[in-house]
Write a protein that holds these residues in place. Sequence first.
Motif, PDB file in Angstrom:
ATOM      1  N   PHE A 255       0.852  -1.184   0.000  1.00 25.54           N
ATOM      2  CA  PHE A 255       0.000   0.000   0.000  1.00 25.54           C
ATOM      3  C   PHE A 255       0.891   1.238   0.000  1.00 25.54           C
ATOM      4  CE2 PHE A 255       0.345   1.356   4.518  1.00 25.54           C
ATOM      5  CZ  PHE A 255       0.913   0.218   5.083  1.00 25.54           C
ATOM      6  N   ALA A 256       0.289   2.386  -0.218  1.00 24.88           N
ATOM      7  CA  ALA A 256       1.039   3.647  -0.298  1.00 24.88           C
ATOM      8  C   ALA A 256       1.358   4.132   1.112  1.00 24.88           C
ATOM      9  CB  ALA A 256       0.227   4.679  -1.053  1.00 24.88           C
ATOM     10  N   PHE A 257       2.437   3.642   1.632  1.00 26.06           N
ATOM     11  CA  PHE A 257       2.820   3.866   3.038  1.00 26.06           C
ATOM     12  C   PHE A 257       2.809   5.343   3.412  1.00 26.06           C
ATOM     13  CE2 PHE A 257       4.789   2.779   6.972  1.00 26.06           C
ATOM     14  CZ  PHE A 257       5.793   3.715   7.223  1.00 26.06           C
ATOM     15  N   SER A 258       3.340   6.194   2.569  1.00 27.06           N
ATOM     16  CA  SER A 258       3.455   7.616   2.909  1.00 27.06           C
ATOM     17  C   SER A 258       2.104   8.318   2.984  1.00 27.06           C
ATOM     18  CB  SER A 258       4.357   8.327   1.906  1.00 27.06           C
ATOM     19  OG  SER A 258       3.816   8.249   0.608  1.00 27.06           O
ATOM     20  N   ASN A 259       1.048   7.681   2.557  1.00 26.25           N
ATOM     21  CA  ASN A 259      -0.294   8.257   2.626  1.00 26.25           C
ATOM     22  C   ASN A 259      -1.057   7.846   3.882  1.00 26.25           C
ATOM     23  OD1 ASN A 259       0.083   9.510   0.185  1.00 26.25           O
ATOM     24  ND2 ASN A 259      -1.076   8.008  -1.004  1.00 26.25           N
ATOM     25  N   TYR A 260      -0.384   7.130   4.763  1.00 28.23           N
ATOM     26  CA  TYR A 260      -1.025   6.602   5.961  1.00 28.23           C
ATOM     27  C   TYR A 260      -0.312   7.096   7.209  1.00 28.23           C
ATOM     28  CZ  TYR A 260      -3.791   3.279   3.246  1.00 28.23           C
ATOM     29  OH  TYR A 260      -4.687   2.714   2.379  1.00 28.23           O
TER      30      TYR A 260
ATOM     31  N   ASN B 222       0.013  -0.427  13.161  1.00 27.05           N
ATOM     32  CA  ASN B 222      -1.271  -0.284  12.482  1.00 27.05           C
ATOM     33  C   ASN B 222      -1.209   0.927  11.573  1.00 27.05           C
ATOM     34  OD1 ASN B 222      -4.397   1.138  13.360  1.00 27.05           O
ATOM     35  ND2 ASN B 222      -4.174  -0.583  11.958  1.00 27.05           N
ATOM     36  N   ALA B 223      -1.742   0.797  10.385  1.00 27.17           N
ATOM     37  CA  ALA B 223      -1.787   1.902   9.432  1.00 27.17           C
ATOM     38  C   ALA B 223      -3.210   2.429   9.323  1.00 27.17           C
ATOM     39  CB  ALA B 223      -1.300   1.426   8.069  1.00 27.17           C
ATOM     40  N   SER B 224      -3.345   3.737   9.313  1.00 24.78           N
ATOM     41  CA  SER B 224      -4.659   4.363   9.191  1.00 24.78           C
ATOM     42  C   SER B 224      -4.575   5.504   8.186  1.00 24.78           C
ATOM     43  CB  SER B 224      -5.123   4.896  10.549  1.00 24.78           C
ATOM     44  OG  SER B 224      -6.306   5.649  10.411  1.00 24.78           O
ATOM     45  N   GLN B 225      -5.333   5.422   7.122  1.00 20.29           N
ATOM     46  CA  GLN B 225      -5.245   6.438   6.074  1.00 20.29           C
ATOM     47  C   GLN B 225      -5.689   7.809   6.569  1.00 20.29           C
ATOM     48  OE1 GLN B 225      -7.319   5.468   2.442  1.00 20.29           O
ATOM     49  NE2 GLN B 225      -6.054   6.888   1.242  1.00 20.29           N
ATOM     50  N   TRP B 226      -6.625   7.837   7.503  1.00 15.58           N
ATOM     51  CA  TRP B 226      -7.148   9.116   7.979  1.00 15.58           C
ATOM     52  C   TRP B 226      -6.709   9.447   9.396  1.00 15.58           C
ATOM     53  CZ3 TRP B 226      -8.255  10.914   3.585  1.00 15.58           C
ATOM     54  CH2 TRP B 226      -8.840  10.114   2.605  1.00 15.58           C
ATOM     55  N   GLY B 227      -5.847   8.647   9.954  1.00 13.15           N
ATOM     56  CA  GLY B 227      -5.361   8.918  11.302  1.00 13.15           C
ATOM     57  C   GLY B 227      -6.395   8.685  12.378  1.00 13.15           C
ATOM     58  N   ASP B 228      -7.442   7.955  12.046  1.00 14.36           N
ATOM     59  CA  ASP B 228      -8.507   7.711  13.030  1.00 14.36           C
ATOM     60  C   ASP B 228      -8.276   6.356  13.700  1.00 14.36           C
ATOM     61  OD1 ASP B 228     -11.144   6.588  10.726  1.00 14.36           O
ATOM     62  OD2 ASP B 228      -8.957   6.425  10.626  1.00 14.36           O
TER      63      ASP B 228
END
Length: 128
Positions: free
Chosen positions: A27-32, A97-103
């Motif tokens: 996945f696009a790591f820098s976007n998470y 854990n990765a979260s695209q929106w930081g939630d």
Amino acid sequence: QVQLVESGGGLAQPGGSLRLSCAASGFAFSNYAMGWYRQAPGKRCELVAVVSRDDMSTNYVEAVKGRFTISRDNDKNTVYLQINNLTPKGAAVYYCNASQWGDFRVYERFCPPRDDYWGQGAQITVST
């Protein structure tokens, strides 16, 4: 295929240090935004540190402030957790854990390592 693989756990003495790594792929790591949770025996899943997509902002739970440092390297698709001055309360399985929106979610019981965007966990044992 999304993968998060933690490493760097192990046995440490009280007062010791460890550095956890979490290598991401698929996945696009820098976007998470990235977070580290921990699950100690008999305790609920606890979010301990969060880092923003660009590594410019971090947050910590009060219990680890001044001892834990979260950072990331977007070129290497890796997030780190430097743990210093370990205490017995630091003994736990640590998950990234990765979260695209930081939630990042609050869990009342168990961390969900089988969910998407979770690693399998790294065990830290604190003992003399």
